[in-house]
Design a protein around this motif. Sequence first.
Motif, short mmCIF file in Angstrom:
data_model
loop_
_atom_site.label_atom_id
_atom_site.label_comp_id
_atom_site.label_asym_id
_atom_site.label_seq_id
_atom_site.Cartn_x
_atom_site.Cartn_y
_atom_site.Cartn_z
N MET A 24 0.82 -1.21 0.00
CA MET A 24 0.00 0.00 0.00
C MET A 24 0.86 1.26 0.00
O MET A 24 0.60 2.21 -0.75
N ASN A 25 1.90 1.26 0.85
CA ASN A 25 2.80 2.42 0.90
C ASN A 25 3.44 2.69 -0.46
O ASN A 25 3.48 3.82 -0.94
N GLN A 26 3.94 1.61 -1.09
CA GLN A 26 4.63 1.76 -2.37
C GLN A 26 3.68 2.23 -3.47
O GLN A 26 4.01 3.12 -4.26
N THR A 27 2.48 1.64 -3.51
CA THR A 27 1.50 2.01 -4.54
C THR A 27 1.06 3.47 -4.37
O THR A 27 1.02 4.23 -5.36
N LEU A 28 0.76 3.86 -3.14
CA LEU A 28 0.35 5.24 -2.89
C LEU A 28 1.46 6.23 -3.22
O LEU A 28 1.22 7.29 -3.80
N PHE A 29 2.69 5.86 -2.83
CA PHE A 29 3.82 6.75 -3.14
C PHE A 29 3.97 6.95 -4.64
O PHE A 29 4.16 8.07 -5.12
N ASP A 30 3.88 5.85 -5.39
CA ASP A 30 4.01 5.95 -6.86
C ASP A 30 2.95 6.88 -7.45
O ASP A 30 3.25 7.71 -8.32
N LEU A 31 1.71 6.77 -6.95
CA LEU A 31 0.62 7.60 -7.47
C LEU A 31 0.82 9.08 -7.12
O LEU A 31 0.65 9.96 -7.97
N ILE A 32 1.19 9.34 -5.86
CA ILE A 32 1.40 10.73 -5.44
C ILE A 32 2.62 11.32 -6.12
O ILE A 32 2.61 12.49 -6.55
N GLN A 34 3.79 10.55 -9.10
CA GLN A 34 3.41 10.86 -10.49
C GLN A 34 2.56 12.13 -10.58
O GLN A 34 2.68 12.91 -11.52
N ALA A 35 1.70 12.34 -9.56
CA ALA A 35 0.81 13.49 -9.59
C ALA A 35 1.51 14.80 -9.23
O ALA A 35 1.19 15.86 -9.77
N VAL A 36 2.51 14.72 -8.34
CA VAL A 36 3.13 15.94 -7.80
C VAL A 36 4.44 16.29 -8.49
O VAL A 36 4.69 17.45 -8.83
N VAL A 37 5.29 15.29 -8.71
CA VAL A 37 6.65 15.56 -9.23
C VAL A 37 6.60 15.55 -10.76
O VAL A 37 6.75 14.51 -11.41
N THR A 38 6.40 16.74 -11.31
CA THR A 38 6.29 16.92 -12.76
C THR A 38 7.29 17.99 -13.22
O THR A 38 7.82 18.75 -12.38
N PRO A 39 7.56 18.09 -14.52
CA PRO A 39 8.53 19.10 -15.02
C PRO A 39 8.06 20.54 -14.82
O PRO A 39 8.86 21.47 -14.95
N VAL A 40 6.77 20.74 -14.56
CA VAL A 40 6.27 22.09 -14.29
C VAL A 40 5.88 22.19 -12.81
O VAL A 40 5.63 21.18 -12.16
N LEU A 41 5.84 23.41 -12.28
CA LEU A 41 5.55 23.61 -10.86
C LEU A 41 4.10 23.24 -10.55
O LEU A 41 3.17 23.77 -11.14
N THR A 42 3.92 22.30 -9.62
CA THR A 42 2.58 21.85 -9.21
C THR A 42 1.94 22.93 -8.33
O THR A 42 2.62 23.51 -7.47
N PRO A 43 0.64 23.22 -8.52
CA PRO A 43 -0.03 24.22 -7.67
C PRO A 43 0.13 23.89 -6.19
O PRO A 43 -0.03 22.74 -5.77
N GLU A 44 0.43 24.92 -5.41
CA GLU A 44 0.67 24.75 -3.99
C GLU A 44 -0.50 24.08 -3.27
O GLU A 44 -0.32 23.25 -2.39
N ARG A 45 -1.70 24.49 -3.67
CA ARG A 45 -2.91 23.97 -3.02
C ARG A 45 -3.02 22.46 -3.18
O ARG A 45 -3.39 21.74 -2.25
N LEU A 46 -2.65 21.95 -4.37
CA LEU A 46 -2.72 20.51 -4.63
C LEU A 46 -1.69 19.77 -3.77
O LEU A 46 -1.99 18.71 -3.19
N GLU A 89 19.53 26.08 -16.31
CA GLU A 89 18.08 25.94 -16.27
C GLU A 89 17.70 24.46 -16.25
O GLU A 89 18.33 23.64 -16.92
N CYS A 90 16.69 24.11 -15.49
CA CYS A 90 16.23 22.72 -15.41
C CYS A 90 14.76 22.69 -15.05
O CYS A 90 14.14 23.73 -14.79
N GLY A 91 14.18 21.48 -15.04
CA GLY A 91 12.75 21.33 -14.74
C GLY A 91 12.42 21.64 -13.29
O GLY A 91 13.29 21.99 -12.48
N LYS A 92 11.15 21.49 -12.97
CA LYS A 92 10.67 21.85 -11.63
C LYS A 92 10.44 20.64 -10.72
O LYS A 92 9.75 20.75 -9.71
N GLU A 93 11.03 19.50 -11.10
CA GLU A 93 10.82 18.30 -10.29
C GLU A 93 11.30 18.49 -8.85
O GLU A 93 10.61 18.15 -7.88
#
Length: 493
Positions: A24-32, A34-46, A89-93
């Motif tokens: 469960m820990n591993q699956t949830l971590f993978d999902l979060i 993927q949702a948060v660590v992207t090349p563009v800055l994720t909205p703070e609220r999310l 310059e680099c991504g926002k990960e």
Amino acid sequence: AEANMHSIAGQIENMYRQNSRNDMNQTLFDLIHQAVVTPVLTPERLVMEYAMLIAILHANIGSEVGAFFLEEFVKKFTLLYSETDLSGECGKEMDNIILIFCFIYNFRIVAAKFTFELLSKLVDSFETKDIELILLALRSSGFILRKDDPGAMKSLIIKIQSRASSSNSAGGDGSRVQFMLDVLLAVKNNNINKIPNYDPSHFDHLKKTIKSYIRDGNFITELKIGLKDLEEADTRGRWWIVGSFFAGNLAGEERQEMAENEPIKREEQFSEKLLKLARKMRMNTDSRREIFCLTMSSEDYVEGAERLIKLGTRNQTERDVMFVLLDCSMQEKEFNPFYSHVAIKLSSLDRKYKIANQFTVWDKIKLTQDLKESQVTNLGKYISHLIRERSQSISILKVVEFAEMTKVNVNLLRIVLCEVLLMESQNDVNSIFQAVSGRDNLKLFREGLRLFLRHFLLKQKKKLDPRIDFAKLEQRVRSAEFSLNTPGSSLKL
């Protein structure tokens, strides 16, 4: 999102009960991730709301959930940090990971030590990307860091100013550094208005609402771990997870030596004044001295319970915890309910503490002949507090020999029973006495209790505290006698 947080958290908790925690820990971590660590800055609220979900699971499922997420994000950040050209310059990960670190800290999953070590690492490098990450962390957590540890914040400010001065003289990015220094100055002076577009209102709202998602008796256990601990988890072990102290690639003899020296190292974190007081109070083992110091340095009973629960129950630590709490309570000149509040909180968190508390009280009751009058009074009030808060049943008094009553035991029982009988709610009093009715193994105890109520309370009115409302006491005694003969309580002994 906040709107469906309650249902999502509840469903995930059910899945934790039905599946392996590690899976469960591993699956949830993978999902979060993927949702948060992207090349563009994720909205703070999310990011805040994902961190809030982690905090809820951390409280309701166990502290190993938050520890797992923290360790995995540290691994991802370390990998990205080593592979990225920090001067270009680099991504926002990395920015997104820093954001989730900040909100994990803001929700009290991890202590300030982790964030300070992370910022210190960035300041040591102080490249273009480091400055950007420092700025982001200060905006997200700066004011909370300042409040939690002003001393460490002051040291960090001095270090950043020194590095900024060196960077400017070496021809660094002056405008970016200056903007970071302006934010740093705003944090130092606690001036929220000086930070552009800074609005903590949504986080403050989430911080208040998270309490409604955490089940009664649970709380967010703050992990007292640093960045270095997490980076070396595979080689030195995960000491912050109960049962995983010897995990990883451990060197046997070296680890054994570390374990032997652990109480000594832990003692070093307490002031000499506190350790001297512990010795004066006859805390004659390393374990008891540590328990004493953790208790005495707590701001309130909730923090005290949170600190003590982290010691675990290896080697019957719970016995030492309850011994220290009761002993400290009895040594006070006037009764201090702080110690019994800590004991009640611990008992609600783990049944082992409840049982340990029962045996500790029994041991003291058997030694009442050797106690001073003030100690007997404090012991009586301690026991009555446990009974009134339903942490212990009134059957905890069954070790008293009613057939061979001594003057000391009479005084002790008077204190306990008067405080219980004169509780605000009549129904609470009835249910306390009803809890021991209808049990064959407590028949002699009920008879002894009934005899004591009639003879030593009602017939010896002059020996009672003159401040007691005797008419009310008399009515409550009759009600208690009736309850002793009326089975049907759902309260468990």
